[in-house]
Design a protein around this motif. Structure first.
Motif, PDB file in Angstrom:
ATOM      1  N   SER A  73      57.575  45.751   3.816  1.00 11.65           N
ATOM      2  CA  SER A  73      56.321  45.555   3.075  1.00 11.65           C
ATOM      3  C   SER A  73      56.206  44.116   2.621  1.00 11.65           C
ATOM      4  O   SER A  73      55.115  43.539   2.628  1.00 11.65           O
ATOM      5  CB  SER A  73      56.284  46.467   1.858  1.00 11.65           C
ATOM      6  OG  SER A  73      56.271  47.794   2.258  1.00 11.65           O
ATOM      7  N   ASP A 194      50.766  49.169   6.962  1.00  9.93           N
ATOM      8  CA  ASP A 194      52.048  49.325   6.267  1.00  9.93           C
ATOM      9  C   ASP A 194      52.381  50.806   6.120  1.00  9.93           C
ATOM     10  O   ASP A 194      51.852  51.483   5.251  1.00  9.93           O
ATOM     11  CB  ASP A 194      51.987  48.647   4.900  1.00  9.93           C
ATOM     12  CG  ASP A 194      53.326  48.674   4.191  1.00  9.93           C
ATOM     13  OD1 ASP A 194      54.319  49.112   4.813  1.00  9.93           O
ATOM     14  OD2 ASP A 194      53.392  48.277   3.014  1.00  9.93           O
ATOM     15  N   GLU A 195      53.254  51.278   6.966  1.00  4.16           N
ATOM     16  CA  GLU A 195      53.646  52.694   6.967  1.00  4.16           C
ATOM     17  C   GLU A 195      52.444  53.618   6.821  1.00  4.16           C
ATOM     18  O   GLU A 195      52.409  54.446   5.910  1.00  4.16           O
ATOM     19  CB  GLU A 195      54.646  52.971   5.852  1.00  4.16           C
ATOM     20  CG  GLU A 195      55.873  52.076   5.951  1.00  4.16           C
ATOM     21  CD  GLU A 195      57.091  52.666   5.278  1.00  4.16           C
ATOM     22  OE1 GLU A 195      57.160  53.907   5.176  1.00  4.16           O
ATOM     23  OE2 GLU A 195      57.969  51.896   4.873  1.00  4.16           O
TER      24      GLU A 195
HETATM   25 MG   LIG Z   1      57.210  49.349   1.962  1.00  4.17          MG
END
Ligand SMILES: [Mg+2]
Ligand SMILES: Nc1ncnc2c1ncn2[C@@H]1O[C@H](COP(=O)(O)OP(=O)(O)OP(=O)(O)O)[C@@H](O)[C@H]1O
Lengths: 353, 695
Positions: A73, A194-195
């Motif tokens: 991240s 992000d994920e």
């Molecule tokens: Mg993360």
């Protein structure tokens, strides 16, 4: 794949702690990253991104994968400048993002970048269509334009009919579709995720991956995709980087990583992967002296996983043909043999490092 | 720290306790010989009240033009709004109110609002109600603006928040009456005082909710706003404020209620033709029926305002942005159209303009007679209850059994044998508790035995101080011991000791009673959904009611006196323990309950051994709140004749003696702050005990 470089990230450092600036006073490049990171850790600083560098080509899906806390991240937020890196360069279309003024940055975000978040980040007081049109509204587009462009992406993510629902009335999968649609509404060139599917349950996750692949086939964005799920990376990555404790350990195509893991850490991930998911027809075919007539033909690049139904329907096997020339025949027996050989090689690699 | 809970330290702790109790006993016995023990000597006091007066006079002399100017300026909007409300035909205001209520809470709230308005009209109290409403309508926006501004500042600058939070905590413990004193001095008499008091009293909840609302917007939402290309302004208003709006609007709700409550209280200074004054003036003339009729208006007003602001805060919007102007502003347009229509009608039908005299009713006469009849009929029962409570609890705590017990009160003349029996009972009880391993209970038994024998007023001040400080040390270590010493010191030096003891006696008794009753009801409510459903609206009503409305029915039945004050405090303070206990018990984790049940717990074991211990931190919070509510009500019950600090504040207010009244207010705040510290220490302990109980 080897087109122009869209985004390039060089010697990127992000350090948390009381005074990260002290480590980057001299302008010359850092010589020994590992040593410097060790020094930071011993001085109560957390190096969350250590000398990270990679290129993302136009139209490429670049996946960053690593365990929780490995700095994924942090890196992706440095790319979008949601956090400011302490050192290094981020080049978007050859221009250094870290040198942009706030005004320029807002402009870049309004037109060139889109981002999707793990927990969706939807505005609770806006309904689906308003959430999707939100970036357009901020730009001051006319309501008609907003509506038209939002409608386009709504159809793309398959949310037609739910325009007036509020986020809390939607399932996780649907909320993330809104998040995806919102990030695409400005028609960005660089797409950061992000994920995006980590908060969803496995079945929905699988479905969303398919959706993602479908959308990407249509739009061909340049993508940085974060995940901690190696199988997910495998399905969608053109190339991927594996991160550990802030460092990039290895960059390559999924096959390269699996077949030649750089170290034990990478091998641990790749070891989880069933070989059937990566072997291609060419690698499992066996050139037969007397090949049966009239077998179906497949490309050597085809993944064997996808050929199973065909193999089941043709007990005698399928011909692997490259540009008209016969490579070999893929049979159940040859497949098993190839799998056994590959698993054996993997076991040895894990054992000897 | 005294928290070392090994056998050795608890033994030596017990020794210290016994020594201190012995000391207190000795001092209490010696006070006849040494009067200095009984009454803290005046020579040792500081004339803080006079100093405050001087200070205030100086302040008034130097700032008078400024504050009078402010007062003059603030007078204008107030005048405009009250003129407007007075000029508007009732039908127009009523239609507007009902429509807004419909918007906030659909049909039920609209009906409730309509009926409430009809009640106000039929009782002929419309003008008074509108005057109060004007005060609310001006002070609430001011408080909201001030609170929002400070909240935003606190959000962006942590230093501002660190400065604001303790300030607001302290100001919330200062009793409402005491607020009025400096405002009165600075701004002079008049309705503006109510306005200013309302703003000052009501802005803190807005600050807190604004800070919480802005801060708790998830970081991903902020990041998504940034990635959508928001400028800093857009990010703040369109993303952060918009996403935290619900919390901020809850602040509006709390601020409105606080302002209303303060405005009603402020009418005590008189000079305003509002509904609070109506209640007070009739109460003073012992016109209970009239007072009750007007009191009900306040209660209705509070409930309507609460439900409307709460409803608007939590409403699910479904706005259609695709539609045209009319559709988007449907509510505003409807409202305006309906008001104009009502106005037009009222031009034709005068009855819609001013509610006709002939349509009003005055039930106060029959009400008075009915109450009279009830009081006479129920006199034996009422008197018996009252006397029982007074002689068994109030007086012993105040002056001690040795003075209370007499043939007149308890039916016998106390002899040495009775005293010996009492001692045996107390010491025996303590000893029994000790053998069961309940050391704390043993000490508590001895302490209360001692205090009830002599009474709080006859426990000498050095004795009480020693016990308090050591209790502080045992509860919260050195810090709390110092707190206790400082509080005791201030109260002694300021000469507030005698009155403070009376305050503690009255409020303490009421709080203990509300805590016992409240947590009991809370347990029942947690165990029975049906009971909970019955209790909830009663709680809501009690809590939204401005406190002094509660006084009216109590005075009507029990007349003026300490017993009425006790009842008033209990009925106001009982809500918090009910709520917190129910909440705490209902929120014990399911797995723990399932695990205990599978181990074979009976229902009562489950309750006593599992749920109540696990809910203890919340139950303690309920106690804390009960104390705070009790103290704020204590001051207001000065109206029904108490003899404590609250009365001093009240006297200061009515005689215009700022120093004395304000000093008593500070003393009250000191008591409140100290109780708060004790509650926090106990709560921390009960949390520490539970540490690790949850995964
Ligand atoms: Mg993360
Ligand atoms: N604001 C911060 N202050 C201090 N340390 C931080 C901060 N943000 C992140 N870190 C640290 O930086 C490291 C990397 O965090 P990051 O969030 O980038 O990990 P991640 O790979 O995204 O993990 P996850 O899969 O859990 O999201 C972690 O050790 C984390 O504790």
């Amino acid at each position: 794949m080897s087109g122009d470089v869209k985004l390039s990230c060089r010697n990127l450092w992000k350090v948390y702690g009381p005074d990260p600036g002290q480590y980057f006073k001299s302008s010359e490049p850092v010589s020994d990253a590992a040593q410097l990171a060790a020094r930071m850790r011993s001085e109560k600083h957390i190096p969350a991104a250590i000398n990270v560098g990679f290129d993302v080509h136009v139209g490429e899906t670049f996946v960053i994968m690593g365990l929780s806390g490995s700095g994924k991240s942090t890196v992706v937020r440095c790319l979008s400048r949601l956090i400011d890196a302490d050192h290094g360069q981020v080049l978007l279309d050859g221009e250094d993002l870290l040198a942009k003024s706030n005004r320029e940055l807002i402009d870049i975000r309004r037109h060139k970048m889109g981002m999707v978040f793990q927990n969706f980040g939807l505005l609770p007081h806006l309904n689906v269509i308003e959430n999707i049109a939100f970036p357009l509204r901020l730009q001051g587009l006319s309501p008609a334009d907003q509506r038209e462009r939002a409608a386009r992406v709504i159809d793309l993510v398959g949310l037609g009919g739910r325009e007036n629902a509020y986020p809390r009335q939607l399932s996780g999968g649907q909320q993330q579709r809104v998040g995806i649609a919102r990030s695409l509404a400005v028609e960005p060139e660089l797409w950061l995720l992000d994920e995006p599917f980590s908060a969803l349950d496995p079945l929905i996750r699988r479905q969303m991956q398919d959706e993602f692949l479908r959308i990407q086939r249509v739009l061909k964005k340049s993508i940085v995709f974060i995940t901690h799920d190696f199988l997910e990376a495998l399905r969608i990555a053109d190339r991927m980087a594996i991160m550990r404790d802030g460092r990039v350990v290895q960059i390559g195509t999924p096959e390269e990583l699996i077949l030649h893991p750089a170290d034990d850490y990478v091998a641990q991930f790749t070891g989880e992967v069933p070989r059937i998911k990566i072997l291609r027809a060419g690698q499992c075919a066996e050139a037969l002296a007397n090949r049966p007539e009239g077998l179906p033909q497949v490309d050597p690049e085809a993944r064997v996983e996808g050929l199973m139904p065909l193999l089941a329907a043709n007990p005698k096997g399928v011909d692997v043909v490259e540009g008209g020339t016969y490579v070999g025949t893929l049979t159940a027996a040859s497949l098993v043999a190839a799998l056994a050989a590959s698993e054996g090689a993997q076991a040895r690699e894990v054992a000897h490092g | 720290m005294a928290e070392g809970r090994g056998a050795g330290s608890s033994l030596s702790g017990a020794v210290v306790w016994l020594a201190l109790l012995g000391l207190a006993l000795g001092l209490a016995l010696l006070q006849v010989r040494f009067p200095v023990l009984h009454a803290y000597p005046a020579d040792w006091q500081l004339p803080l009240g006079d100093w405050l007066n001087v200070l205030m006079q100086w302040l008034v002399d130097h700032t008078k033009p400024f504050f009078r100017f402010l007062s003059w300026v603030m007078g204008f909007p107030l005048q405009w709004v009250s003129d407007l409300l007075a000029w508007l035909p009732w039908s127009v205001s009523a239609v507007a109110a009902v429509l807004i209520a419909y918007q906030a809470g659909k049909r039920p709230l609209a009906i409730f609002t309509g009926v409430s308005l009809l009640y106000v009209l039929a009782m002929g109290l419309w003008p008074d109600t509108m005057n109060s409403l004007a005060l609310v309508a001006v002070s609430v926006p001011l408080a909201i603006a001030l609170g929002f501004g400070l909240g935003v500042a606190g959000f962006f600058r942590p230093r501002v928040e660190r400065f604001l939070t303790p300030m607001m905590d302290v100001t919330q413990t200062v009793p409402a009456f005491a607020y009025l004193l400096p405002i009165l001095m600075l701004f002079g008499f008049g309705p503006v005082v109510g306005l200013i008091a309302g703003v000052i009293f009501a802005f803190p909840p807005m600050v807190k909710n604004t800070i919480v609302g802005l801060r708790e917007v998830p970081s991903e939402i902020i990041e998504s706003g940034l990635m959508s290309g928001a400028t800093p302004w857009q990010l703040f208003f369109r993303v952060r404020c918009a996403a935290g709006l619900r919390q901020i609007l809850l602040g509006v709700n709390q601020t409105t209620m606080a302002a209303l409550s303060m405005i009603i209280i402020a009418s005590i200074i008189g000079g305003s033709e509002d509904i609070g004054w109506k209640v007070l003036s009739t109460l003073r003339k012992a016109e209970f029926g009239e007072s009750l009729v007007a009191g009900i208006v306040i209660a209705l007003m509070a409930m309507v305002l609460d439900r409307i602001t709460y409803g608007l805060a939590t409403r699910e919007q479904d706005m259609d942005h695709d539609k045209g102007f009319l559709a988007r502003h449907r509510f505003g347009v409807t409202l305006l159209a309906a008001m104009i229509a009502a106005y037009g009608l009222s031009l034709v039908v005068p009855a819609l303009q001013v509610w006709p005299e002939g349509w009003t009713v005055d039930p106060s006469g029959p009400l008075n007679r009915g109450i009279e009849a009830f009081v006479i009929a129920a006199k034996p029962v009422l008197d018996a209850t009252k006397n029982f409570v007074i002689f068994a609890f109030v007086l012993p705590l105040k002056i001690g059994f040795y003075k209370v017990v007499s043939p007149f009160t308890w039916g016998f003349t106390p002899t040495l044998w009775h005293a010996a029996f009492y001692v045996v009972l107390v010491v025996g009880g303590a000893f029994y508790a000790r053998t069961r391993g309940r050391g704390g209970l043993a000490i508590a038994t001895l302490s209360f035995g001692l205090i009830l024998f002599f009474g709080l007023t006859n426990m000498t001040w050095p004795g009480l101080a020693a016990l308090l400080i050591y209790f502080g040390y045992r509860s919260g270590g050195m810090r709390l011991a110092l707190w206790s010493a400082a509080a005791m010191g201030f109260i002694l030096i300021s000469g507030s000791y005698d009155k403070a003891v009376l305050s503690v006696q009255l409020c303490g008794l009421a709080v203990v009673a509300s805590f016992i009753i409240g947590s009991g009801l809370g347990v029942l409510a947690a165990e029975s959904d049906r009971f909970s459903r019955i209790l909830r609206p009663i709680n809501d009503t009690l809590q939204t009611m401005p406190p002094f409305v509660l006084l009216i029915p109590i005075i009507m039945i029990f007349k003026i006196g300490e017993f009425s004050a006790l009842l008033a405090i209990i009925s106001y303070a009982v809500v918090a323990p009910i709520r917190y206990t129910e909440y705490g018990i209902r929120n014990v984790p399911k797995e723990v309950i399932e695990a205990s049940t599978s181990l074979g717990c009976t229902r009562s074991q489950l309750l006593w051994r599992v749920k109540i211990p696990l809910a203890m931190p919340n139950i303690m919070l309920g106690l804390n709140q009960a104390i705070m509510f009790g103290i704020s009500m204590l001051v207001i019950s000065a109206l029904v004749g108490t003899d404590d600090l609250g009365q001093i504040i009240y006297i200061g207010l009515s005689k215009g003696n700022f120093g004395i009244g304000f000093l008593a207010g500070i003393a009250m705040a000191v008591i409140a702050l100290l109780s708060d510290q004790f509650c926090r220490a106990w709560q921390k302990r009960s949390e520490a005990r539970l540490e690790g109980a949850y995964p």
